[in-house]
Design a protein around this motif. Sequence first.
Motif, PDB file in Angstrom:
ATOM      1  N   GLU A  29     -23.087  -5.079 -14.599  1.00  0.00           N
ATOM      2  CA  GLU A  29     -22.036  -4.541 -15.461  1.00  0.00           C
ATOM      3  C   GLU A  29     -21.702  -5.526 -16.582  1.00  0.00           C
ATOM      4  O   GLU A  29     -21.510  -5.132 -17.729  1.00  0.00           O
ATOM      5  CB  GLU A  29     -20.768  -4.237 -14.650  1.00  0.00           C
ATOM      6  CG  GLU A  29     -20.876  -3.057 -13.730  1.00  0.00           C
ATOM      7  CD  GLU A  29     -19.644  -2.918 -12.855  1.00  0.00           C
ATOM      8  OE1 GLU A  29     -19.033  -1.844 -12.886  1.00  0.00           O
ATOM      9  OE2 GLU A  29     -19.305  -3.887 -12.138  1.00  0.00           O
ATOM     10  N   TYR A  30     -21.626  -6.799 -16.223  1.00  0.00           N
ATOM     11  CA  TYR A  30     -21.293  -7.836 -17.198  1.00  0.00           C
ATOM     12  C   TYR A  30     -22.355  -7.909 -18.289  1.00  0.00           C
ATOM     13  O   TYR A  30     -22.033  -8.036 -19.471  1.00  0.00           O
ATOM     14  CB  TYR A  30     -21.142  -9.180 -16.486  1.00  0.00           C
ATOM     15  CG  TYR A  30     -20.658 -10.294 -17.371  1.00  0.00           C
ATOM     16  CD1 TYR A  30     -19.309 -10.417 -17.684  1.00  0.00           C
ATOM     17  CD2 TYR A  30     -21.541 -11.237 -17.898  1.00  0.00           C
ATOM     18  CE1 TYR A  30     -18.852 -11.452 -18.503  1.00  0.00           C
ATOM     19  CE2 TYR A  30     -21.096 -12.272 -18.711  1.00  0.00           C
ATOM     20  CZ  TYR A  30     -19.751 -12.370 -19.000  1.00  0.00           C
ATOM     21  OH  TYR A  30     -19.302 -13.393 -19.813  1.00  0.00           O
ATOM     22  N   GLN A  31     -23.618  -7.832 -17.905  1.00  0.00           N
ATOM     23  CA  GLN A  31     -24.706  -7.920 -18.877  1.00  0.00           C
ATOM     24  C   GLN A  31     -24.704  -6.737 -19.838  1.00  0.00           C
ATOM     25  O   GLN A  31     -25.060  -6.890 -21.005  1.00  0.00           O
ATOM     26  CB  GLN A  31     -26.050  -8.028 -18.158  1.00  0.00           C
ATOM     27  CG  GLN A  31     -26.221  -9.368 -17.478  1.00  0.00           C
ATOM     28  CD  GLN A  31     -27.427  -9.433 -16.560  1.00  0.00           C
ATOM     29  OE1 GLN A  31     -28.163  -8.477 -16.410  1.00  0.00           O
ATOM     30  NE2 GLN A  31     -27.600 -10.587 -15.930  1.00  0.00           N
ATOM     31  N   GLU A  32     -24.300  -5.553 -19.357  1.00  0.00           N
ATOM     32  CA  GLU A  32     -24.257  -4.372 -20.217  1.00  0.00           C
ATOM     33  C   GLU A  32     -23.223  -4.511 -21.331  1.00  0.00           C
ATOM     34  O   GLU A  32     -23.475  -4.162 -22.473  1.00  0.00           O
ATOM     35  CB  GLU A  32     -23.921  -3.126 -19.398  1.00  0.00           C
ATOM     36  CG  GLU A  32     -25.058  -2.640 -18.540  1.00  0.00           C
ATOM     37  CD  GLU A  32     -24.633  -1.488 -17.643  1.00  0.00           C
ATOM     38  OE1 GLU A  32     -23.612  -0.822 -17.919  1.00  0.00           O
ATOM     39  OE2 GLU A  32     -25.333  -1.258 -16.644  1.00  0.00           O
ATOM     40  N   LYS A  33     -22.029  -5.010 -20.966  1.00  0.00           N
ATOM     41  CA  LYS A  33     -20.952  -5.155 -21.945  1.00  0.00           C
ATOM     42  C   LYS A  33     -19.826  -5.980 -21.331  1.00  0.00           C
ATOM     43  O   LYS A  33     -19.427  -5.740 -20.202  1.00  0.00           O
ATOM     44  CB  LYS A  33     -20.423  -3.765 -22.334  1.00  0.00           C
ATOM     45  CG  LYS A  33     -19.252  -3.804 -23.304  1.00  0.00           C
ATOM     46  CD  LYS A  33     -18.922  -2.429 -23.860  1.00  0.00           C
ATOM     47  CE  LYS A  33     -18.043  -1.637 -22.943  1.00  0.00           C
ATOM     48  NZ  LYS A  33     -17.521  -0.407 -23.578  1.00  0.00           N
ATOM     49  N   HIS A  34     -19.350  -6.960 -22.099  1.00  0.00           N
ATOM     50  CA  HIS A  34     -18.206  -7.754 -21.638  1.00  0.00           C
ATOM     51  C   HIS A  34     -17.401  -8.256 -22.832  1.00  0.00           C
ATOM     52  O   HIS A  34     -17.854  -8.211 -23.971  1.00  0.00           O
ATOM     53  CB  HIS A  34     -18.657  -8.920 -20.757  1.00  0.00           C
ATOM     54  CG  HIS A  34     -19.575  -9.876 -21.440  1.00  0.00           C
ATOM     55  ND1 HIS A  34     -20.943  -9.726 -21.449  1.00  0.00           N
ATOM     56  CD2 HIS A  34     -19.334 -11.002 -22.153  1.00  0.00           C
ATOM     57  CE1 HIS A  34     -21.495 -10.710 -22.130  1.00  0.00           C
ATOM     58  NE2 HIS A  34     -20.535 -11.505 -22.585  1.00  0.00           N
ATOM     59  N   ILE A  35     -16.207  -8.715 -22.533  1.00  0.00           N
ATOM     60  CA  ILE A  35     -15.335  -9.277 -23.557  1.00  0.00           C
ATOM     61  C   ILE A  35     -15.780 -10.721 -23.799  1.00  0.00           C
ATOM     62  O   ILE A  35     -15.988 -11.474 -22.836  1.00  0.00           O
ATOM     63  CB  ILE A  35     -13.858  -9.207 -23.118  1.00  0.00           C
ATOM     64  CG1 ILE A  35     -13.451  -7.738 -22.910  1.00  0.00           C
ATOM     65  CG2 ILE A  35     -12.946  -9.884 -24.143  1.00  0.00           C
ATOM     66  CD1 ILE A  35     -12.084  -7.541 -22.278  1.00  0.00           C
ATOM     67  N   PRO A  36     -15.963 -11.122 -25.059  1.00  0.00           N
ATOM     68  CA  PRO A  36     -16.418 -12.490 -25.351  1.00  0.00           C
ATOM     69  C   PRO A  36     -15.516 -13.551 -24.709  1.00  0.00           C
ATOM     70  O   PRO A  36     -14.314 -13.362 -24.575  1.00  0.00           O
ATOM     71  CB  PRO A  36     -16.337 -12.562 -26.876  1.00  0.00           C
ATOM     72  CG  PRO A  36     -16.452 -11.154 -27.337  1.00  0.00           C
ATOM     73  CD  PRO A  36     -15.767 -10.336 -26.276  1.00  0.00           C
ATOM     74  N   ASN A  37     -16.138 -14.645 -24.318  1.00  0.00           N
ATOM     75  CA  ASN A  37     -15.475 -15.809 -23.723  1.00  0.00           C
ATOM     76  C   ASN A  37     -14.925 -15.558 -22.320  1.00  0.00           C
ATOM     77  O   ASN A  37     -14.114 -16.333 -21.828  1.00  0.00           O
ATOM     78  CB  ASN A  37     -14.357 -16.344 -24.635  1.00  0.00           C
ATOM     79  CG  ASN A  37     -14.872 -16.711 -25.997  1.00  0.00           C
ATOM     80  OD1 ASN A  37     -15.907 -17.368 -26.121  1.00  0.00           O
ATOM     81  ND2 ASN A  37     -14.188 -16.268 -27.028  1.00  0.00           N
ATOM     82  N   SER A  38     -15.385 -14.483 -21.680  1.00  0.00           N
ATOM     83  CA  SER A  38     -14.926 -14.228 -20.317  1.00  0.00           C
ATOM     84  C   SER A  38     -15.840 -14.927 -19.318  1.00  0.00           C
ATOM     85  O   SER A  38     -17.020 -15.149 -19.573  1.00  0.00           O
ATOM     86  CB  SER A  38     -14.880 -12.728 -20.023  1.00  0.00           C
ATOM     87  OG  SER A  38     -16.150 -12.138 -20.199  1.00  0.00           O
ATOM     88  N   THR A  39     -15.271 -15.281 -18.188  1.00  0.00           N
ATOM     89  CA  THR A  39     -16.011 -15.827 -17.061  1.00  0.00           C
ATOM     90  C   THR A  39     -16.220 -14.682 -16.080  1.00  0.00           C
ATOM     91  O   THR A  39     -15.270 -13.979 -15.742  1.00  0.00           O
ATOM     92  CB  THR A  39     -15.214 -16.964 -16.393  1.00  0.00           C
ATOM     93  OG1 THR A  39     -15.048 -18.017 -17.336  1.00  0.00           O
ATOM     94  CG2 THR A  39     -15.913 -17.476 -15.155  1.00  0.00           C
ATOM     95  N   GLN A  40     -17.445 -14.501 -15.617  1.00  0.00           N
ATOM     96  CA  GLN A  40     -17.734 -13.394 -14.712  1.00  0.00           C
ATOM     97  C   GLN A  40     -17.828 -13.902 -13.287  1.00  0.00           C
ATOM     98  O   GLN A  40     -18.477 -14.909 -13.005  1.00  0.00           O
ATOM     99  CB  GLN A  40     -19.032 -12.710 -15.127  1.00  0.00           C
ATOM    100  CG  GLN A  40     -19.350 -11.448 -14.346  1.00  0.00           C
ATOM    101  CD  GLN A  40     -20.375 -11.659 -13.265  1.00  0.00           C
ATOM    102  OE1 GLN A  40     -21.130 -12.625 -13.283  1.00  0.00           O
ATOM    103  NE2 GLN A  40     -20.401 -10.769 -12.306  1.00  0.00           N
ATOM    104  N   LEU A  41     -17.142 -13.208 -12.377  1.00  0.00           N
ATOM    105  CA  LEU A  41     -17.159 -13.545 -10.960  1.00  0.00           C
ATOM    106  C   LEU A  41     -17.006 -12.244 -10.181  1.00  0.00           C
ATOM    107  O   LEU A  41     -15.944 -11.629 -10.206  1.00  0.00           O
ATOM    108  CB  LEU A  41     -16.026 -14.523 -10.636  1.00  0.00           C
ATOM    109  CG  LEU A  41     -15.946 -15.062  -9.216  1.00  0.00           C
ATOM    110  CD1 LEU A  41     -17.249 -15.765  -8.829  1.00  0.00           C
ATOM    111  CD2 LEU A  41     -14.777 -16.025  -9.085  1.00  0.00           C
ATOM    112  N   ASP A  42     -18.069 -11.814  -9.543  1.00  0.00           N
ATOM    113  CA  ASP A  42     -18.126 -10.522  -8.854  1.00  0.00           C
ATOM    114  C   ASP A  42     -17.225 -10.513  -7.621  1.00  0.00           C
ATOM    115  O   ASP A  42     -17.473 -11.230  -6.655  1.00  0.00           O
ATOM    116  CB  ASP A  42     -19.581 -10.236  -8.458  1.00  0.00           C
ATOM    117  CG  ASP A  42     -19.793  -8.863  -7.863  1.00  0.00           C
ATOM    118  OD1 ASP A  42     -18.810  -8.158  -7.558  1.00  0.00           O
ATOM    119  OD2 ASP A  42     -20.972  -8.491  -7.698  1.00  0.00           O
ATOM    120  N   ILE A  43     -16.199  -9.673  -7.650  1.00  0.00           N
ATOM    121  CA  ILE A  43     -15.263  -9.588  -6.521  1.00  0.00           C
ATOM    122  C   ILE A  43     -15.929  -9.017  -5.278  1.00  0.00           C
ATOM    123  O   ILE A  43     -15.474  -9.251  -4.162  1.00  0.00           O
ATOM    124  CB  ILE A  43     -13.997  -8.789  -6.903  1.00  0.00           C
ATOM    125  CG1 ILE A  43     -12.889  -9.004  -5.866  1.00  0.00           C
ATOM    126  CG2 ILE A  43     -14.320  -7.315  -7.114  1.00  0.00           C
ATOM    127  CD1 ILE A  43     -11.536  -8.483  -6.262  1.00  0.00           C
TER     128      ILE A  43
END
Length: 104
Positions: A29-43
């Motif tokens: 999901e993160y690779q498809e689209k994310h807000i810039p400068n966000s840290t991704q951590l799958d809950i």
Amino acid sequence: MKELSQQDWKEQLENDENAFLLDVRTDEEYQEKHIPNSTQLDIFQAQKFMDKVNEFDKSKNFYVYCRSGKRSAQACQILDQVGVENTFNLEGGILDWTGETKTS
């Protein structure tokens, strides 16, 4: 945890020098689209999520989002339980987001 509208969340995030932007969606999901400068951590990766959460600087203001706002609300509750003072959930998640996004 505070539930913030898209507009309030965006404005507050932009003006917060102590902000930490957290995306709790999956890697795909993160690779498809994310807000810039966000840290991704799958809950959904519970142990990894908890290990990382316990390493976070709890004095930061956490702006949390997911796809629709449900997982991020859950993440905010977890962050609150481990001592984070300020958590802000994005109502409607990235589905309703009209701000800038990028792909990985």
